[in-house]
Design a protein around this motif. Sequence first.
Motif, short mmCIF file in Angstrom:
data_model
loop_
_atom_site.label_atom_id
_atom_site.label_comp_id
_atom_site.label_asym_id
_atom_site.label_seq_id
_atom_site.Cartn_x
_atom_site.Cartn_y
_atom_site.Cartn_z
N GLN A 136 1.01 -1.30 0.03
CA GLN A 136 -0.03 -0.06 -0.19
C GLN A 136 0.86 1.15 -0.02
O GLN A 136 0.68 2.13 -0.88
N CYS A 137 1.74 1.31 1.05
CA CYS A 137 2.54 2.61 1.22
C CYS A 137 3.93 2.48 0.77
O CYS A 137 4.78 3.20 0.59
N GLY A 138 4.28 1.15 0.39
CA GLY A 138 5.52 1.11 -0.21
C GLY A 138 7.04 0.95 1.17
O GLY A 138 8.08 0.78 0.68
N GLN A 165 -5.06 -0.10 9.32
CA GLN A 165 -5.84 0.29 9.88
C GLN A 165 -6.65 1.63 9.29
O GLN A 165 -7.96 1.88 9.64
N LYS A 166 -6.01 2.09 8.42
CA LYS A 166 -6.74 3.10 7.48
C LYS A 166 -7.94 2.56 6.66
O LYS A 166 -8.88 3.30 6.45
N GLY A 199 3.01 -7.60 1.70
CA GLY A 199 1.71 -7.63 2.17
C GLY A 199 1.34 -6.39 2.64
O GLY A 199 1.62 -5.15 1.86
N THR A 200 0.54 -6.06 3.76
CA THR A 200 0.11 -4.95 4.18
C THR A 200 0.52 -4.66 5.38
O THR A 200 0.32 -5.42 6.40
N CYS A 201 1.04 -3.48 5.70
CA CYS A 201 1.71 -3.10 7.19
C CYS A 201 0.52 -2.46 8.00
O CYS A 201 -0.58 -2.41 7.68
#
Lengths: 142, 142
Positions: free
Chosen positions: B97-99, B140-141, B133-135
């Motif tokens: 998502q955010c890299g 939470q977002k 994956g997703t952190c």
Amino acid sequence: MEHHDDSLSRLREKGYRLTPQRMMVLEAIEDNPNHVSAEEIHAQVAAKYPNVNISTIYRTLELLKKLGLVTETDLGGGRVRYHPAEKGHHHHLVCQQCGNVIDLDESVLSPLKKMLNEEYKFAADLRHLAIFGTCGKCRQKK
Amino acid sequence: MEHHDDSLSRLREKGYRLTPQRMMVLEAIEDNPNHVSAEEIHAQVAAKYPNVNISTIYRTLELLKKLGLVTETDLGGGRVRYHPAEKGHHHHLVCQQCGNVIDLDESVLSPLKKMLNEEYKFAADLRHLAIFGTCGKCRQKK
DNA sequence: TTTACTGCAAATCTTTTGCATCAAC
DNA sequence: GTTGATGCAAAAGATTTGCAGTAAA
């Protein structure tokens, strides 16, 4: 070839057209026990239907991915490979000596996944993870 | 900058020439806490020495890899990144998502490595494995 | 002085895209 | 007949390579 037919009806269902190119790409992926590259799919399709363009292969793969019919695995070195989604999730042990790919069941990495979740709050996407190394055969050769 | 000097003497020792370009590439990698791409190294070097060519960066990285001074990590999607070899082995949790890249100590995966060895006779090269994956923040977002 | 190293330009390789034509519906 | 799909050619992005000039030793 039931999977093949399933995929075809899935396409129609969603309003996409059934073109010979799409059928042949699906066939190339689903009939192949290994993971294939866009290049290889193109070669296989072009054997029967010589003027299919590789851009059509890429576009078709993009579509099939979106529909969840095929899955993409990045095996490193810029090589991306495809295989049918219905074969389920699994991982890959990629031998860097001989290039052989050993499939590894998803369950093997579930403890790792759980741990990353609990310890790092990280939701790992372990579908089709590639692990590099040297296989047993190649180790013996040395 | 002791590492930097070490690397320079390593080069001389092996009979390679010490050029300003090589020194600056080493500096760019060793001073940077993160993993950098060839592109980024080039930008950093070009800031001081504008006419260095990117092909020199690639050739230098190739050499430094061969000498074991830098390590390459394939983070997928065709992106290859470099970092100093002396920083030790570790793994990466890459948030799609955010890299963001979270470093993960080598010890975390040693049980896995052992298992692959025993069960599959596969010698996994787990240096700098990337797991996608997703952190936590991005989860939470949602 | 010698020859490894560099800059430059061009070539590769893989994937993507714009557009006019074509064919599935 | 419509409109989505295709073929073609060209573009794009990353990396590599040939070659002649340059500089490290």
